[in-house]
Design a protein around this motif. Structure first.
Motif, PDB file in Angstrom:
ATOM      1  N   ARG A 264      15.111   7.451 -70.894  1.00 30.63           N
ATOM      2  CA  ARG A 264      14.241   8.522 -71.394  1.00 30.63           C
ATOM      3  C   ARG A 264      14.743   9.837 -70.836  1.00 30.63           C
ATOM      4  O   ARG A 264      15.049   9.940 -69.655  1.00 30.63           O
ATOM      5  CB  ARG A 264      12.797   8.331 -70.954  1.00 30.63           C
ATOM      6  CG  ARG A 264      11.878   9.360 -71.621  1.00 30.63           C
ATOM      7  CD  ARG A 264      10.452   9.197 -71.176  1.00 30.63           C
ATOM      8  NE  ARG A 264       9.509   9.852 -72.038  1.00 30.63           N
ATOM      9  CZ  ARG A 264       9.383  11.161 -72.184  1.00 30.63           C
ATOM     10  NH1 ARG A 264      10.170  11.978 -71.530  1.00 30.63           N
ATOM     11  NH2 ARG A 264       8.478  11.671 -72.982  1.00 30.63           N
ATOM     12  N   PHE A 265      14.836  10.839 -71.687  1.00 31.82           N
ATOM     13  CA  PHE A 265      15.212  12.171 -71.242  1.00 31.82           C
ATOM     14  C   PHE A 265      13.997  12.847 -70.627  1.00 31.82           C
ATOM     15  O   PHE A 265      12.884  12.713 -71.110  1.00 31.82           O
ATOM     16  CB  PHE A 265      15.724  13.007 -72.418  1.00 31.82           C
ATOM     17  CG  PHE A 265      17.004  12.477 -72.995  1.00 31.82           C
ATOM     18  CD1 PHE A 265      18.199  12.647 -72.319  1.00 31.82           C
ATOM     19  CD2 PHE A 265      16.998  11.807 -74.194  1.00 31.82           C
ATOM     20  CE1 PHE A 265      19.377  12.149 -72.842  1.00 31.82           C
ATOM     21  CE2 PHE A 265      18.171  11.298 -74.728  1.00 31.82           C
ATOM     22  CZ  PHE A 265      19.361  11.469 -74.050  1.00 31.82           C
ATOM     23  N   ALA A 266      14.229  13.574 -69.562  1.00 34.92           N
ATOM     24  CA  ALA A 266      13.173  14.349 -68.923  1.00 34.92           C
ATOM     25  C   ALA A 266      13.635  15.807 -68.874  1.00 34.92           C
ATOM     26  O   ALA A 266      14.792  16.082 -68.573  1.00 34.92           O
ATOM     27  CB  ALA A 266      12.887  13.827 -67.516  1.00 34.92           C
ATOM     28  N   GLU A 267      12.730  16.716 -69.169  1.00 35.56           N
ATOM     29  CA  GLU A 267      13.064  18.128 -69.239  1.00 35.56           C
ATOM     30  C   GLU A 267      13.342  18.731 -67.873  1.00 35.56           C
ATOM     31  O   GLU A 267      14.024  19.740 -67.762  1.00 35.56           O
ATOM     32  CB  GLU A 267      11.926  18.913 -69.907  1.00 35.56           C
ATOM     33  CG  GLU A 267      11.599  18.459 -71.326  1.00 35.56           C
ATOM     34  CD  GLU A 267      10.784  17.167 -71.364  1.00 35.56           C
ATOM     35  OE1 GLU A 267      10.053  16.876 -70.403  1.00 35.56           O
ATOM     36  OE2 GLU A 267      10.906  16.442 -72.358  1.00 35.56           O
ATOM     37  N   SER A 268      12.783  18.140 -66.830  1.00 38.95           N
ATOM     38  CA  SER A 268      12.942  18.678 -65.480  1.00 38.95           C
ATOM     39  C   SER A 268      12.749  17.559 -64.471  1.00 38.95           C
ATOM     40  O   SER A 268      12.317  16.455 -64.815  1.00 38.95           O
ATOM     41  CB  SER A 268      11.896  19.774 -65.229  1.00 38.95           C
ATOM     42  OG  SER A 268      10.590  19.203 -65.251  1.00 38.95           O
TER      43      SER A 268
ATOM     44  N   ALA B 222       9.103  16.594 -64.437  1.00 41.48           N
ATOM     45  CA  ALA B 222       8.735  15.698 -65.537  1.00 41.48           C
ATOM     46  C   ALA B 222       9.199  14.270 -65.237  1.00 41.48           C
ATOM     47  O   ALA B 222       8.477  13.308 -65.505  1.00 41.48           O
ATOM     48  CB  ALA B 222       9.339  16.184 -66.852  1.00 41.48           C
TER      49      ALA B 222
ATOM     50  N   THR C 276      22.175  13.540 -64.032  1.00 41.58           N
ATOM     51  CA  THR C 276      22.163  14.870 -64.643  1.00 41.58           C
ATOM     52  C   THR C 276      22.781  14.814 -66.032  1.00 41.58           C
ATOM     53  O   THR C 276      23.422  13.830 -66.412  1.00 41.58           O
ATOM     54  CB  THR C 276      22.963  15.864 -63.787  1.00 41.58           C
ATOM     55  OG1 THR C 276      24.335  15.467 -63.798  1.00 41.58           O
ATOM     56  CG2 THR C 276      22.426  15.913 -62.359  1.00 41.58           C
ATOM     57  N   ASP C 277      22.615  15.895 -66.780  1.00 41.44           N
ATOM     58  CA  ASP C 277      23.206  15.960 -68.114  1.00 41.44           C
ATOM     59  C   ASP C 277      24.731  15.918 -68.045  1.00 41.44           C
ATOM     60  O   ASP C 277      25.384  15.331 -68.905  1.00 41.44           O
ATOM     61  CB  ASP C 277      22.722  17.192 -68.877  1.00 41.44           C
ATOM     62  CG  ASP C 277      23.051  18.496 -68.182  1.00 41.44           C
ATOM     63  OD1 ASP C 277      23.133  18.511 -66.942  1.00 41.44           O
ATOM     64  OD2 ASP C 277      23.228  19.503 -68.886  1.00 41.44           O
TER      65      ASP C 277
ATOM     66  N   PRO D 158      21.986  16.244 -73.016  1.00 40.06           N
ATOM     67  CA  PRO D 158      20.619  16.744 -72.968  1.00 40.06           C
ATOM     68  C   PRO D 158      20.510  17.763 -71.833  1.00 40.06           C
ATOM     69  O   PRO D 158      21.407  17.883 -71.001  1.00 40.06           O
ATOM     70  CB  PRO D 158      19.799  15.492 -72.665  1.00 40.06           C
ATOM     71  CG  PRO D 158      20.750  14.648 -71.870  1.00 40.06           C
ATOM     72  CD  PRO D 158      22.113  14.901 -72.466  1.00 40.06           C
ATOM     73  N   ASP D 159      19.415  18.493 -71.787  1.00 44.09           N
ATOM     74  CA  ASP D 159      19.202  19.436 -70.694  1.00 44.09           C
ATOM     75  C   ASP D 159      19.035  18.690 -69.377  1.00 44.09           C
ATOM     76  O   ASP D 159      19.500  19.146 -68.348  1.00 44.09           O
ATOM     77  CB  ASP D 159      17.956  20.294 -70.954  1.00 44.09           C
ATOM     78  CG  ASP D 159      18.170  21.248 -72.109  1.00 44.09           C
ATOM     79  OD1 ASP D 159      19.331  21.615 -72.366  1.00 44.09           O
ATOM     80  OD2 ASP D 159      17.182  21.613 -72.754  1.00 44.09           O
ATOM     81  N   GLN D 160      18.363  17.560 -69.390  1.00 36.43           N
ATOM     82  CA  GLN D 160      18.131  16.767 -68.189  1.00 36.43           C
ATOM     83  C   GLN D 160      17.988  15.325 -68.615  1.00 36.43           C
ATOM     84  O   GLN D 160      17.386  15.032 -69.637  1.00 36.43           O
ATOM     85  CB  GLN D 160      16.844  17.233 -67.482  1.00 36.43           C
ATOM     86  CG  GLN D 160      16.493  16.479 -66.237  1.00 36.43           C
ATOM     87  CD  GLN D 160      17.427  16.785 -65.082  1.00 36.43           C
ATOM     88  OE1 GLN D 160      17.958  17.874 -64.989  1.00 36.43           O
ATOM     89  NE2 GLN D 160      17.627  15.849 -64.202  1.00 36.43           N
TER      90      GLN D 160
END
Length: 97
Positions: free
Chosen positions: A38-42, A45, A69-70, A91-93
């Motif tokens: 799962r990608f997390a924005e930060s 998160a 990290t991305d 992804p960003d994170q």
């Protein structure tokens, strides 16, 4: 996230199925059997998702959570059979759960 849950009894199978559905309902995708992403924005998160997983952990079993990290994700190599696949983008994170 990688996990190993017992499935020897009907109750254990039910708990494992409930946990997998829990992950899917929260936006995780299955990369391999018992490996979900799962990608997390930060980082915050990601910590929220980790806390939810901890609370939903079945009574028996083991879960490993690895956050990357991305840039690390961008260096991943995915192979299927004889074909080489490139990752779909950075992804960003990223947090592996």
């Amino acid at each position: 996230m990688m996990f190993d849950l017992p499935v020897g009894t009907a109750a254990e199978r039910k708990a494992a199925t409930r946990f997998r559905k829990f992950l899917l309902d929260r936006g995780f995708e299955m990369a391999q059997f018992s490996v979900y992403l799962r990608f997390a924005e930060s980082k915050e998160a990601a910590e929220t998702h980790i806390a939810r997983i901890r609370d939903a952990l079945p009574r028996k079993g083991k879960i490993h959570i690895v956050a990357i990290t991305d840039k690390q994700y961008g260096n991943a190599r995915i192979f299927t059979g004889q074909k080489r696949e490139r990752s779909s983008g950075n992804p960003d994170q990223l947090a592996l759960f």
